[in-house]
Scaffold this motif. Structure first.
Motif, PDB file in Angstrom:
ATOM      1  N   PRO A   4       0.811  -1.226   0.000  1.00  0.00           N
ATOM      2  CA  PRO A   4       0.000   0.000   0.000  1.00  0.00           C
ATOM      3  C   PRO A   4       0.843   1.274   0.000  1.00  0.00           C
ATOM      4  O   PRO A   4       0.489   2.253  -0.667  1.00  0.00           O
ATOM      5  CB  PRO A   4      -0.818  -0.118   1.295  1.00  0.00           C
ATOM      6  CG  PRO A   4      -0.891  -1.572   1.567  1.00  0.00           C
ATOM      7  CD  PRO A   4       0.413  -2.122   1.108  1.00  0.00           C
ATOM      8  N   MET A   5       1.970   1.265   0.729  1.00  0.00           N
ATOM      9  CA  MET A   5       2.821   2.452   0.746  1.00  0.00           C
ATOM     10  C   MET A   5       3.521   2.659  -0.599  1.00  0.00           C
ATOM     11  O   MET A   5       3.734   3.797  -1.035  1.00  0.00           O
ATOM     12  CB  MET A   5       3.868   2.350   1.862  1.00  0.00           C
ATOM     13  CG  MET A   5       3.353   2.733   3.230  1.00  0.00           C
ATOM     14  SD  MET A   5       2.651   4.405   3.323  1.00  0.00           S
ATOM     15  CE  MET A   5       4.123   5.418   3.197  1.00  0.00           C
ATOM     16  N   THR A   6       3.884   1.555  -1.252  1.00  0.00           N
ATOM     17  CA  THR A   6       4.490   1.660  -2.588  1.00  0.00           C
ATOM     18  C   THR A   6       3.519   2.321  -3.553  1.00  0.00           C
ATOM     19  O   THR A   6       3.887   3.223  -4.319  1.00  0.00           O
ATOM     20  CB  THR A   6       4.891   0.270  -3.106  1.00  0.00           C
ATOM     21  OG1 THR A   6       5.850  -0.308  -2.218  1.00  0.00           O
ATOM     22  CG2 THR A   6       5.497   0.371  -4.495  1.00  0.00           C
ATOM     23  N   GLU A   7       2.254   1.884  -3.526  1.00  0.00           N
ATOM     24  CA  GLU A   7       1.237   2.474  -4.399  1.00  0.00           C
ATOM     25  C   GLU A   7       0.967   3.930  -4.026  1.00  0.00           C
ATOM     26  O   GLU A   7       0.823   4.803  -4.907  1.00  0.00           O
ATOM     27  CB  GLU A   7      -0.055   1.656  -4.303  1.00  0.00           C
ATOM     28  CG  GLU A   7       0.085   0.229  -4.817  1.00  0.00           C
ATOM     29  CD  GLU A   7      -1.170  -0.582  -4.593  1.00  0.00           C
ATOM     30  OE1 GLU A   7      -2.180  -0.012  -4.091  1.00  0.00           O
ATOM     31  OE2 GLU A   7      -1.156  -1.795  -4.893  1.00  0.00           O
ATOM     32  N   TYR A   8       0.915   4.196  -2.717  1.00  0.00           N
ATOM     33  CA  TYR A   8       0.637   5.550  -2.232  1.00  0.00           C
ATOM     34  C   TYR A   8       1.729   6.529  -2.655  1.00  0.00           C
ATOM     35  O   TYR A   8       1.453   7.610  -3.196  1.00  0.00           O
ATOM     36  CB  TYR A   8       0.499   5.508  -0.712  1.00  0.00           C
ATOM     37  CG  TYR A   8       0.352   6.852  -0.035  1.00  0.00           C
ATOM     38  CD1 TYR A   8      -0.834   7.578  -0.136  1.00  0.00           C
ATOM     39  CD2 TYR A   8       1.393   7.380   0.726  1.00  0.00           C
ATOM     40  CE1 TYR A   8      -0.974   8.807   0.505  1.00  0.00           C
ATOM     41  CE2 TYR A   8       1.262   8.606   1.359  1.00  0.00           C
ATOM     42  CZ  TYR A   8       0.081   9.316   1.243  1.00  0.00           C
ATOM     43  OH  TYR A   8      -0.049  10.531   1.869  1.00  0.00           O
ATOM     44  N   LEU A   9       2.982   6.142  -2.444  1.00  0.00           N
ATOM     45  CA  LEU A   9       4.103   7.023  -2.789  1.00  0.00           C
ATOM     46  C   LEU A   9       4.289   7.118  -4.301  1.00  0.00           C
ATOM     47  O   LEU A   9       4.711   8.164  -4.809  1.00  0.00           O
ATOM     48  CB  LEU A   9       5.385   6.520  -2.128  1.00  0.00           C
ATOM     49  CG  LEU A   9       5.413   6.598  -0.592  1.00  0.00           C
ATOM     50  CD1 LEU A   9       6.701   5.981  -0.042  1.00  0.00           C
ATOM     51  CD2 LEU A   9       5.291   8.047  -0.124  1.00  0.00           C
ATOM     52  N   SER A  10       3.971   6.049  -5.022  1.00  0.00           N
ATOM     53  CA  SER A  10       4.048   6.099  -6.487  1.00  0.00           C
ATOM     54  C   SER A  10       3.044   7.094  -7.045  1.00  0.00           C
ATOM     55  O   SER A  10       3.328   7.827  -8.000  1.00  0.00           O
ATOM     56  CB  SER A  10       3.797   4.710  -7.081  1.00  0.00           C
ATOM     57  OG  SER A  10       4.806   3.802  -6.690  1.00  0.00           O
ATOM     58  N   GLY A  11       1.858   7.116  -6.420  1.00  0.00           N
ATOM     59  CA  GLY A  11       0.846   8.080  -6.853  1.00  0.00           C
ATOM     60  C   GLY A  11       1.288   9.513  -6.625  1.00  0.00           C
ATOM     61  O   GLY A  11       1.028  10.399  -7.450  1.00  0.00           O
ATOM     62  N   ILE A  12       1.968   9.756  -5.511  1.00  0.00           N
ATOM     63  CA  ILE A  12       2.461  11.105  -5.221  1.00  0.00           C
ATOM     64  C   ILE A  12       3.601  11.479  -6.154  1.00  0.00           C
ATOM     65  O   ILE A  12       3.668  12.611  -6.668  1.00  0.00           O
ATOM     66  CB  ILE A  12       2.929  11.196  -3.754  1.00  0.00           C
ATOM     67  CG1 ILE A  12       1.723  11.036  -2.812  1.00  0.00           C
ATOM     68  CG2 ILE A  12       3.639  12.522  -3.483  1.00  0.00           C
ATOM     69  CD1 ILE A  12       2.094  10.971  -1.354  1.00  0.00           C
TER      70      ILE A  12
END
Length: 401
Positions: A33-41
């Motif tokens: 989830p953090m990988t997806e979250y930071l990738s989105g940012i």
């Protein structure tokens, strides 16, 4: 209230505290989830976040040593309060980060350093109150620490269904902060002159300062033995899901069950081995745990996609042996070098665990990358466990100077 009754309240509070900080080992739940979250940012893919977990693990011994020093000098209350706040703010801060670099600071350092301070101080301090049942006390604390890696994924997964990962970090951080700070206020200094504490040491056991401990040959044998004992567990824990999926062709869902299965036996090993060490002797228990690790390494080396039962048996042995080593070592250190300075002494001894946490995943990834398969790394586990037995026998023969 007598010390006999107080110590059980302290044990309960300590178990609650390490249960909270044991959530460090639930990082795998947050990684994707953090990988997806930071990738989105970032507007593009971010690199693998495994460095966060590695940093959190290797930073822990720093505060274990510092926390141990201040605990032995001033008592546990403010040390645990500081560690609890550091852990809580690290979790909460992870919910506000916008980059991998900041996550390294909040989770890798904040949560990692807070974890080391709370776990190390709680563990070594509680053992002082149980000179007659050191293995049991150490096993209980380390078992609840392991339980944190089982409870937190369940709680975090439920929360992630309702909120984004950034919010979940904040919720867990606030909850951990309340529990850790409240429980820390219960802790009292250990009365060094209590007759029970004095009765806990055998005739050959003195009270060693860390300087005196570092002059003992047995310290270096024990630290090397800890590295050998923790190596297999740290190697498999870091890669349990990928191992299950790539080596055994398990689905991601079934691989997640393997992670929980490993965590369960990790917890059982801590509790059972700690209790057995009081009855049969810590070196005898450690020797058996090394035999289990050798058997597990051989079983895993010969595992194929069709040998699921063999795989689960090996994983159970790895988890139990790793947990057992971690469960008996706090009391083992206290029995060898005395309870009075055990907070600092065990913090230094824990460097052996940090080495295992660094070398285990490194060797696993290196061999798997070079050879294209995981199996050869398990032979390394078996060889190091055999070396551990040699060190065990050597440790039994070394007398205190």
């Amino acid at each position: 209230m007598t010390l006999e009754k107080k110590r059980w309240i302290l044990l309960a509070a300590g178990c609650l505290m390490v249960l909270c900080v044991g959530s460090l080992y639930a990082w795998s739940v947050f990684a994707n989830p953090m990988t997806e979250y930071l990738s989105g940012i970032a507007g593009g893919p971010v690199r693998n976040l495994s460095i966060i977990f590695t940093l959190a693990n290797i930073s822990g011994p720093i505060t274990m040593i510092l926390g141990g020093y201040f605990n032995d000098k001033a008592g546990p209350r403010y040390v645990l309060l500081a560690g609890g706040l550091l852990f809580a703010f690290g979790m909460i801060g992870s919910g506000f980060v916008k980059s991998v670099g900041l996550l390294m600071v909040t989770y890798g350092l904040g949560v990692g350093l807070g974890n080391g301070m709370v776990y190390g101080t709680t563990l070594s301090h509680i053992v002082k109150f149980f000179p007659d049942r050191r293995g049991f006390a150490g096993g209980m604390i380390t078992a609840f620490y392991g339980l944190g890696s089982i409870v937190t994924p369940i709680l975090a997964t439920a929360l992630l269904r309702q909120w984004p990962v950034s919010t979940v970090f904040k919720i867990l951080g606030v909850g951990a902060g309340i529990i850790l700070c409240s429980a820390s206020l219960v802790m009292i200094p250990h009365p060094q002159t209590a007759s029970k504490a004095a009765a806990g040491a055998g005739p050959e056991q003195g009270e060693y300062t860390y300087r005196e401990m570092l002059r003992q040959k047995s310290f270096y044998v024990m630290m090397a033995m800890l590295t050998c004992g923790a190596f297999a567990g740290m190697m498999v824990i870091s890669q349990a899901s990928p191992i299950a999926q790539k080596m055994m062709a398990f689905s991601p869902e079934r691989a997640a069950v393997v992670v929980s299965f490993l965590a369960l036996f990790n917890m059982l090993g801590r509790l059972i081995s700690g209790t057995l060490s009081d009855r049969f002797g810590v070196l005898n228990v450690i020797r058996v745990l090394f035999v289990f690790t050798i058997a597990a390494g051989i079983l895993l080396y010969f595992c194929t996609a069709g040998s699921a039962v063999q795989f689960y048996l090996a994983i159970a042995l790895i988890g139990f042996s790793f947990g057992g080593i971690m469960g008996v070592y706090p009391s083992f250190t206290a029995s060898r070098f005395g309870a009075r300075n055990n907070s600092l002494n065990y913090g230094i001894m824990f460097i052996g665990f940090a080495l295992a946490g660094l070398l285990g995943p490194m060797i696993m990834n290196g061999l798997a990358g070079a050879l294209g398969r995981y199996q050869p790394a398990f032979l390394v586990c078996a060889v190091l466990a055999a070396l551990g037995i040699v060190l065990n026998v050597l440790c039994a023969r070394i007398k205190p100077e």
